[in-house]
Design an enzyme around this catalytic site. Sequence first.
Site, mmCIF file in Angstrom:
data_model
loop_
_atom_site.group_PDB
_atom_site.id
_atom_site.type_symbol
_atom_site.label_atom_id
_atom_site.label_comp_id
_atom_site.label_asym_id
_atom_site.label_seq_id
_atom_site.Cartn_x
_atom_site.Cartn_y
_atom_site.Cartn_z
ATOM 1 N N GLU A 170 39.354 32.057 45.008
ATOM 2 C CA GLU A 170 40.162 32.132 45.982
ATOM 3 C C GLU A 170 40.379 30.878 46.877
ATOM 4 O O GLU A 170 40.344 30.875 48.165
ATOM 5 C CB GLU A 170 39.494 33.290 46.858
ATOM 6 N N ASN A 216 39.099 31.769 39.793
ATOM 7 C CA ASN A 216 39.164 33.374 40.052
ATOM 8 C C ASN A 216 39.962 33.364 41.218
ATOM 9 O O ASN A 216 39.840 32.686 42.241
ATOM 10 C CB ASN A 216 37.746 33.865 40.026
ATOM 11 N N HIS A 258 42.233 43.353 42.441
ATOM 12 C CA HIS A 258 42.222 44.318 43.454
ATOM 13 C C HIS A 258 43.506 45.073 43.810
ATOM 14 O O HIS A 258 44.161 44.364 44.579
ATOM 15 C CB HIS A 258 41.552 43.597 44.681
ATOM 16 N N GLU A 289 37.769 41.631 38.504
ATOM 17 C CA GLU A 289 37.140 42.598 39.815
ATOM 18 C C GLU A 289 38.007 43.803 39.972
ATOM 19 O O GLU A 289 38.447 44.077 41.315
ATOM 20 C CB GLU A 289 37.204 41.933 40.931
ATOM 21 N N ASP A 291 39.640 47.122 40.837
ATOM 22 C CA ASP A 291 39.438 48.277 41.566
ATOM 23 C C ASP A 291 40.897 48.979 42.222
ATOM 24 O O ASP A 291 41.520 47.703 42.156
ATOM 25 C CB ASP A 291 38.337 48.382 42.439
HETATM 26 C C1 XIL Z 1 32.367 41.559 47.854
HETATM 27 C C2 XIL Z 1 31.301 42.388 47.624
HETATM 28 O O1 XIL Z 1 31.758 43.557 46.761
HETATM 29 C C3 XIL Z 1 30.782 42.920 48.987
HETATM 30 O O2 XIL Z 1 29.610 43.600 48.653
HETATM 31 C C4 XIL Z 1 30.406 41.976 49.749
HETATM 32 O O3 XIL Z 1 30.040 42.423 51.016
HETATM 33 C C5 XIL Z 1 31.542 40.941 50.082
HETATM 34 O O4 XIL Z 1 32.348 40.607 48.866
HETATM 35 N N1 XIL Z 1 36.439 39.068 45.959
HETATM 36 C C6 XIL Z 1 35.370 38.374 45.310
HETATM 37 C C7 XIL Z 1 34.042 39.114 45.394
HETATM 38 O O5 XIL Z 1 35.463 37.395 44.568
HETATM 39 O O6 XIL Z 1 33.131 38.354 45.501
HETATM 40 C C8 XIL Z 1 34.176 40.123 46.554
HETATM 41 O O7 XIL Z 1 32.754 40.761 46.562
HETATM 42 C C9 XIL Z 1 35.241 40.725 46.608
HETATM 43 C C10 XIL Z 1 36.558 40.209 46.608
#
Ligand code: XIL
Length: 397
Positions: A170, A216, A258, A289, A291
């Site tokens: 990020e 990422n 996401h 990641e 969802d």
């Molecule tokens: C999130 C986790 O899922 C949570 O449990 C934590 O409190 C905050 O981070 N992008 C990412 C992840 O790269 O590391 C993040 O994970 C979600 C967004």
Amino acid sequence: MKLRRWITVGAVAVATAAAVNTLPATANRPYDPTAQTLGALGLRHGLQVGTAVDLAALNDANDPEYRRLAASEFSSVTAENAMKWESLEPTRGAYDWAAADQLVEFAKRNGQSVRGHVLVWHNQLPAWLTSGVADGSITKQELRELLRKHITTVVNRYKGKIWQWDVVNEAVSDPWDTPSTLHYKGFWAQNLGPGYIADAFRWARAADPRALLFYNDYNIEAFGSGNPADDKTQFVHDMVKGLLAQRVPIDGVGSQGHLGTQYGNYDTLQVTAALKKFAALGVATAFTEVDVRSELTEGVQAGNSAEINPRLQAAAANFSVLMKACLAVRSCLSYTVWGFTDRHSWVPGWFNDPPQGMATIYDENYQPKRAYQELKSDLIFAGPPYVLPRVAPRPRH
Ligand code: XIL
């Protein structure tokens, strides 16, 4: 004529079935792909299907189903938090490896590969680091040295055990940030300048010659205007191209994935096109990641099926878009969901105005949702000539 033909075919089918029935009892059972796990079905394509793992849930004696599914349904795992800097080095100079080690051992026991997450990110940094920089007790020069040491220490500890490392996470701003022109954002860019990105990949490579090193980010599923000033995918594409031109050892781009059902998301062909453009640069890709969250309206919370069903269906379609695009591009190496059950998902805790949830592929009682079935059917029904086995890159040096 047509009818007779049909009857003949039917008779052949019956005869074949009879022959099969004479086989020994064990071979007798027809292969049922729907009884396979996502991980096993992914391996048909050389694709790893993974999940983020919440170590607290994994260790909860009252929650055995979490462990069972994390161990059996997926071929790859990622530590949801356990490998972040604040988890590993809460006190300066004192690394606590317990949770991260446990995840790596869990993966080994279950024959799973590990995505290492994450080496450099502006979030979840230890307080001693951010406050030290803020009060001037850690100088810029020291900060760069601390980052080098951190990357070297962590990558070295898990050398040979991590398949893909998220080296930088990020780093790029969003159009809604200030200024709105896309730029390198956050703690690291502010304190070290964007050169930290190339440094981080080089330090990671020096510590593990075999791991695949990834950049990422989120909101890079598809290209937009094509102008890097407002198109984040284009910005990341150009960044990777620039890094490669400087011979920086970057092997892949992770698209977090996401998504939310309230947004206008992309279709499979748009996402496929983006993966292909990254592949054309010579890097691997992965969904890291995934969802798909939904707004939990009053109707949803009251159990109104007219509000619940469209969300379940849209979520399933969005999970499937990313899976189909990944399957279609041979350099898309893995598809990881960010938690697999609504019982343990980061979404309700992070997106609460308005409340959101329903973001994973199993419900709170570990019942597979439509999204799970759609991912499974994507894996079952895909094959040659359009879906071919993965081609993994050789780590770049
Ligand atoms: C999130 C986790 O899922 C949570 O449990 C934590 O409190 C905050 O981070 N992008 C990412 C992840 O790269 O590391 C993040 O994970 C979600 C967004």
